[in-house]
Design a protein around this motif. Structure first.
Motif, PDB file in Angstrom:
ATOM      1  N   THR A 163      -0.270  11.119  -4.822  1.00 44.03           N
ATOM      2  CA  THR A 163       0.089   9.628  -5.428  1.00 44.03           C
ATOM      3  C   THR A 163       1.276   9.061  -4.898  1.00 44.03           C
ATOM      4  O   THR A 163       2.612   9.940  -5.239  1.00 44.03           O
ATOM      5  N   ALA A 164       1.675   8.207  -3.861  1.00 45.11           N
ATOM      6  CA  ALA A 164       2.814   7.752  -3.377  1.00 45.11           C
ATOM      7  C   ALA A 164       3.621   6.924  -4.430  1.00 45.11           C
ATOM      8  O   ALA A 164       2.731   5.932  -4.922  1.00 45.11           O
ATOM      9  N   LYS A 165       4.678   7.096  -4.857  1.00 45.95           N
ATOM     10  CA  LYS A 165       5.524   6.169  -5.777  1.00 45.95           C
ATOM     11  C   LYS A 165       6.907   5.980  -5.245  1.00 45.95           C
ATOM     12  O   LYS A 165       7.406   6.756  -4.451  1.00 45.95           O
ATOM     13  N   PHE A 167       5.761   2.075  -5.200  1.00 43.88           N
ATOM     14  CA  PHE A 167       5.565   0.915  -4.176  1.00 43.88           C
ATOM     15  C   PHE A 167       6.100  -0.199  -4.735  1.00 43.88           C
ATOM     16  O   PHE A 167       5.976  -0.604  -5.997  1.00 43.88           O
ATOM     17  N   PHE A 199       5.787   3.837   2.934  1.00 44.92           N
ATOM     18  CA  PHE A 199       4.382   3.449   2.466  1.00 44.92           C
ATOM     19  C   PHE A 199       3.557   2.848   3.744  1.00 44.92           C
ATOM     20  O   PHE A 199       2.383   3.419   3.881  1.00 44.92           O
ATOM     21  N   ILE A 203       0.367   5.146   4.885  1.00 40.39           N
ATOM     22  CA  ILE A 203      -0.943   4.517   4.499  1.00 40.39           C
ATOM     23  C   ILE A 203      -1.632   4.281   5.952  1.00 40.39           C
ATOM     24  O   ILE A 203      -2.804   4.449   5.870  1.00 40.39           O
ATOM     25  N   VAL A 208      -2.304   8.879   2.123  1.00 38.62           N
ATOM     26  CA  VAL A 208      -2.142   8.480   0.951  1.00 38.62           C
ATOM     27  C   VAL A 208      -3.555   8.265   0.364  1.00 38.62           C
ATOM     28  O   VAL A 208      -4.388   7.454   0.580  1.00 38.62           O
ATOM     29  N   VAL A 211      -1.534   5.307  -4.929  1.00 40.70           N
ATOM     30  CA  VAL A 211      -0.480   4.529  -5.199  1.00 40.70           C
ATOM     31  C   VAL A 211       0.186   4.198  -6.432  1.00 40.70           C
ATOM     32  O   VAL A 211      -0.807   3.858  -7.295  1.00 40.70           O
ATOM     33  N   LEU A 237      -0.890  -4.664  -0.490  1.00 39.44           N
ATOM     34  CA  LEU A 237      -1.201  -3.161  -0.499  1.00 39.44           C
ATOM     35  C   LEU A 237      -2.494  -3.060   0.151  1.00 39.44           C
ATOM     36  O   LEU A 237      -2.801  -2.438   0.888  1.00 39.44           O
TER      37      LEU A 237
END
Length: 336
Positions: A163-165, A167, A199, A203, A208, A211, A237
């Motif tokens: 989980t990319a954080k 954003f 990001f 992505i 990823v 998000v 996104l």
């Protein structure tokens, strides 16, 4: 899987917890330090959570390393991601090894006690934000991309989704969104060219899986905090960046979420903006209010995304010491 992710107070389930877990709107549960006493205890807790949930439930934790590590006793103490560069003396090849080892170790240990995901990695830039700081891999976007990519490779090699954080980047605002609503007044070029770059790159590389948006307003783009903004979640996104994974709201009990109104309004706005799962944490009354009153639903388009986040790794905590990736990762990170 329902759209609400909530929490429980203790190290075991109460009668109220069991009743709430069975509600069809509840599809996730996040664990905190207060829920952890030992690996054996938390493994029993996650087994009970799955028993009382109606259908599949996604169990998460914030296990980033450094100052954000909820499970400690019996777990490897992971360095903050911002320390890896120094630990490698600025040698990129070694820093990448350390980042991959961190991702592997976090994934192995967390999944071994029945947790599906750690909400990681942080893709923010280490700039002026105190709440981000050394949670970020580096102050330069290109180095964040490389190191985070290696960390994600480590997670993926074990079977954990990432989980990319947060954003499109929380590192360049001073205020802490847990206690305030940050406003980033920089121009579009700076935000897109610096903070959003990790990001965009990851992505684009299909690395990823999920998000988590920042509770930050960027007036150059929109007057809404990102997690409530269709511009950010749908147009930018999903549209411009082509992201097709899960969007988790950040915790809707944070002060940064207060611009929208009460908890019912926050969850409705977050789902309408494009969030697949809505976090309502550290406030049981708010979670009950949302379950009973919010006009939210189980969204068909969210189901396949959320299902992919569930752990498929059968490793048990007692088996960790026999796993070569666990042994090698601890050795690389100098964990005794």
């Amino acid at each position: 899987m329902g759209p609400i992710m909530l929490d429980v107070d203790g190290t075991s389930l109460t009668a109220e917890d069991k009743e709430i877990l069975a509600h069809p709107l509840v599809g996730g549960l996040i664990l905190f330090s207060r829920n952890f006493h030992s690996p054996e205890q938390v493994a029993a807790l996650t087994a009970d959570i799955r028993e009382y949930a109606q259908g599949d439930i996604l169990i998460a934790v914030d296990q980033e390393g450094g100052r954000v590590q909820r499970f400690k006793n019996g777990f490897s103490i992971i360095p903050a991601m911002g320390k890896l560069w120094q630990q490698a003396d600025g040698a990129m090849a070694q820093a990448l090894q350390l980042a991959k080892a961190s991702g592997q170790l976090i994934a192995l240990e967390v999944m071994s006690v029945g947790v599906d995901i750690s909400f990681a990695p942080v893709l923010d830039i280490n700039d002026i934000s105190d709440v981000i700081g050394d949670r970020a891999f580096h102050a330069e976007p290109d180095k964040v991309c490389l190191l985070a990519n290696a960390f994600i490779d480590g997670m993926h090699s074990i079977g954990m989704k990432c989980t990319a954080k947060h954003f499109p980047g929380h590192g360049s605002v001073k205020e802490d969104s847990h206690i305030a609503l940050p406003v980033d007044r920089r121009d579009k070029a700076e935000i897109l060219g610096i903070d959003m770059e990790p990001f965009r790159q990851l992505i684009s590389a299909k690395q990823v899986n999920a998000v988590m948006p920042a509770h930050v307003i960027y007036p150059a783009f929109d007057d809404k905090s990102v997690g409530f903004s269709r511009f950010w979640l749908e147009d930018m996104l999903r549209g411009q960046l082509g992201f097709d994974g899960v969007i988790f709201s950040d915790d809707l009990s944070m002060a940064g979420a207060g611009s929208i109104g009460g908890f019912v309004e926050r969850t409705e706005a977050a789902q309408q903006a494009g969030c697949d799962m809505l976090l309502v944490c550290n406030n049981r009354a708010a979670a009950i209010e949302v379950i009973e009153q919010a006009n939210i639903s189980v969204l068909p388009q969210s189901q396949p995304r959320l299902q992919k986040m569930l752990s498929k790794n059968p490793v048990q905590y007692g088996q960790l010491t026999q796993i070569k990736e666990w042994q090698q990762a601890r050795q690389l990170l100098n964990i005794a």
